[in-house]
Design an enzyme around this catalytic site. Structure first.
Site, PDB file in Angstrom:
ATOM      1  N   GLU A   7       0.741  -1.278   0.127  1.00 21.48           N
ATOM      2  CA  GLU A   7      -0.089  -0.068   0.075  1.00 21.48           C
ATOM      3  C   GLU A   7       0.873   1.206  -0.093  1.00 21.48           C
ATOM      4  OE1 GLU A   7      -2.991  -0.056   2.979  1.00 21.48           O
ATOM      5  OE2 GLU A   7      -4.156  -1.645   1.850  1.00 21.48           O
ATOM      6  N   GLU A  43      -5.264  -8.654   0.221  1.00 24.56           N
ATOM      7  CA  GLU A  43      -6.156  -8.246   1.350  1.00 24.56           C
ATOM      8  C   GLU A  43      -7.558  -8.134   1.065  1.00 24.56           C
ATOM      9  OE1 GLU A  43      -4.656  -5.397   4.167  1.00 24.56           O
ATOM     10  OE2 GLU A  43      -2.669  -5.900   3.497  1.00 24.56           O
TER      11      GLU A  43
HETATM   12  C1  BG6 Z   1      -4.684  -2.355   5.016  1.00 28.81           C
HETATM   13  C2  BG6 Z   1      -3.373  -2.501   5.691  1.00 28.81           C
HETATM   14  O1  BG6 Z   1      -4.863  -1.099   4.460  1.00 28.81           O
HETATM   15  O2  BG6 Z   1      -5.800  -2.318   5.840  1.00 28.81           O
HETATM   16  C3  BG6 Z   1      -3.351  -3.159   6.889  1.00 28.81           C
HETATM   17  O3  BG6 Z   1      -2.677  -3.102   4.477  1.00 28.81           O
HETATM   18  C4  BG6 Z   1      -4.605  -2.991   7.585  1.00 28.81           C
HETATM   19  O4  BG6 Z   1      -2.183  -3.316   7.534  1.00 28.81           O
HETATM   20  C5  BG6 Z   1      -5.888  -3.260   7.041  1.00 28.81           C
HETATM   21  O5  BG6 Z   1      -4.738  -3.630   8.879  1.00 28.81           O
HETATM   22  C6  BG6 Z   1      -7.258  -3.061   7.590  1.00 28.81           C
HETATM   23  O6  BG6 Z   1      -6.936  -1.800   8.229  1.00 28.81           O
HETATM   24  P1  BG6 Z   1      -7.432  -1.451   9.850  1.00 28.81           P
HETATM   25  O7  BG6 Z   1      -7.139   0.017   9.803  1.00 28.81           O
HETATM   26  O8  BG6 Z   1      -8.707  -1.664  10.033  1.00 28.81           O
HETATM   27  O9  BG6 Z   1      -6.219  -2.378  10.564  1.00 28.81           O
END
Ligand code: BG6
Length: 466
Positions: free
Chosen positions: A165, A367
């Protein structure tokens, strides 16, 4: 398009799950690890515990055994740069090398494909103090670090991701920059330097890792115009180019997106480009694209009257708008999570189609998942909401496959509960529950959630019934 029948997921599809080092490992200062920017980050919400996190550093064997029980074909994790080179560009820490060697061997033992992110938000603090990514020396430090990884793990790790990211680090810089947040001009210089660093590491991977595949892992999402008003469409195009295509156009086509270049010029953010930079960028070709997808965003035409930007929290999925470029808008067709994130499973299909249409490279979903306030009751976690969420996203992915998009794997976020970037353990994503809360570490016992059993079944039948 409706189909009479949907394509099956390929037999060798990488059903996986993801984590990142600083969010899951803990042991932040053990066995010679140096500090990273995350170790000193003070979240405005008061959640700062990346120190123990889910204690994966000490419990990796138990965790990998759970991955095997889940039936994972792949595990995407990141390596903590400051565990390998404590100050970012000096001495190598053998204990750090050993930890990931052990972890990789454990995965290999269970036939789980390791997918390694080289850098996920946790720049070594010493490099940050010297200017971080805005300093050209960080490029050399990153290449040196990656070389050590390829040397040590390249015999077993064939799937590599350069930077997680990068677009979030530029558009939502708070969490990655303890102290003063850099100006946009500095951020875009850092961004350019990251492009050069990724390109050099991509070339190096191809040189050093036999059969190695490497790609970037940006957070990509289709941007919708609020209405069919053409001015809204322009705003959506603006933001989609600035937020998404800049990063993939550089990686795949080796050039700056024209719309983004015009924007950088207009705002006075153009980076300094050194001799040879664009040649290296053009030469380095990714083998696949890692894609983090959570939800689409909707925007309206900018008014350019001083009100386009409405800063909210630094959360990566919350759009804030930019003067003269776009305004954040509401999308009444979509549901919203308890944490204000939109839920758009069809948007996943839209996004995958758009990416493939532009780049024609295999996609690995690195993800996607639902952050929720899970509750442990009598040793069980009934997270039907997560099952529903993933079920719908898997289905849309199957539709995208049928549309002809080449997708090689799907790694939901996250394998196990870990520290959310903004809400700590108040917002969980895992298939495995970690029994701890913000202040009380308890025994950190692992519990399998309902979604664990559900995903286990999905993997077993290769999502035939999805
Ligand atoms: C992504 C990141 O943007 O979202 C992760 O790569 C992150 O590191 C994930 O944990 C979920 O976001 P958050 O803010 O709910 O932890």
């Amino acid at each position: 398009m409706f189909y009479k029948e949907l394509k099956d997921f390929p037999d060798n599809f990488l059903w996986g799950a993801s984590t990142s080092a600083y969010q899951v490992e803990g042991a932040y200062n053990e066995d010679g690890k140096g500090l990273s920017v995350q170790d000193v980050h003070e979240a405005p919400e008061g959640i700062t515990d990346f120190k123990v996190a889910s204690d994966h550093y000490h419990r990796y064997k138990e965790d990998v055994a759970l991955m095997a029980e889940l039936g994972l074909k792949a595990y995407r994790f990141s390596i903590a740069w400051s565990r390998i080179i404590p100050d970012g560009d000096g001495e190598v820490n053998e204990k750090g090398i050993e930890f990931y060697n052990n972890l990789i061997n454990e995965l290999v033992k269970y036939h789980i494909e390791p997918v390694v992110t080289i850098y996920h938000f946790d720049l070594p603090l010493e490099l940050h103090k010297k200017g971080g990514w805005a300093n050209r020396n960080t490029i050399d430090a990153f290449v040196k670090y990656a070389k050590i990884l390829f040397e040590n793990y390249g015999d077993r790790v064939k799937y590599w991701l350069t930077i997680n990211e990068q677009n979030v680090m530029i558009n939502h810089p708070n969490a990655m920059n303890p102290g003063k947040v850099p100006s946009k001009k500095e951020l875009y210089q850092g961004c350019h330097n990251m492009f050069v660093a990724s390109a050099r590491v991509t070339l190096l991977c191809h040189e050093m890792v036999e059969g190695g595949k490497i790609g970037p892992a940006p957070n990509i999402t289709a941007i919708y115009p609020e209405k069919c008003n053409p001015a809204d469409v322009i705003a959506a195009d603006n933001w989609e180019a600035i937020r998404c295509w800049l990063y993939l156009d550089i990686a795949v086509h080796g050039r700056y997106n024209n719309l983004v270049w015009a924007y950088l010029n207009e705002k006075g953010y153009t980076p300094e480009i050194y001799d040879g930079d664009m040649e290296v960028i053009a030469k380095a070709k990714p083998d696949y694209l890692g894609i983090n997808y959570y939800a689409t965003a909707t925007v309206a035409a900018a008014k350019n009257d001083g009100t386009d930007c409405q800063p909210r929290n630094g959360d990566q999925q919350i759009m804030i708008g930019e003067e003269g470029v776009y305004r954040a808008a509401k999308n009444d067709y979509l549901e919203i999570t308890d944490f204000g994130w939109m839920v758009d499973s069809i948007g996943m299909r839209v996004t995958l189609r758009r990416i493939y249409d532009r780049y024609h490279l295999p996609l690995l979903i690195t993800e996607n998942g639902l952050g929720a306030k899970d509750e442990l009751v009598d040793g069980k976690i009934h997270d039907q909401y997560r099952i529903d969420y993933l079920q719908r996203h898997f289905h849309q992915t199957k539709l995208a496959l049928t549309d002809g998009v080449e997708i090689i794997g799907y790694c939901p976020w996250s394998f196990i509960d870990l520290v959310s970037t903004h809400q700590g353990y108040g917002k969980r994503y895992g298939f495995v529950y970690v029994d701890r809360d913000e202040d009380d570490l308890k025994e950190m016992k692992r519990y399998k959630k309902d979604s664990f059993y559900w995903y286990q079944q999905v993997i077993k039948e290769n999502a035939k019934s999805i």
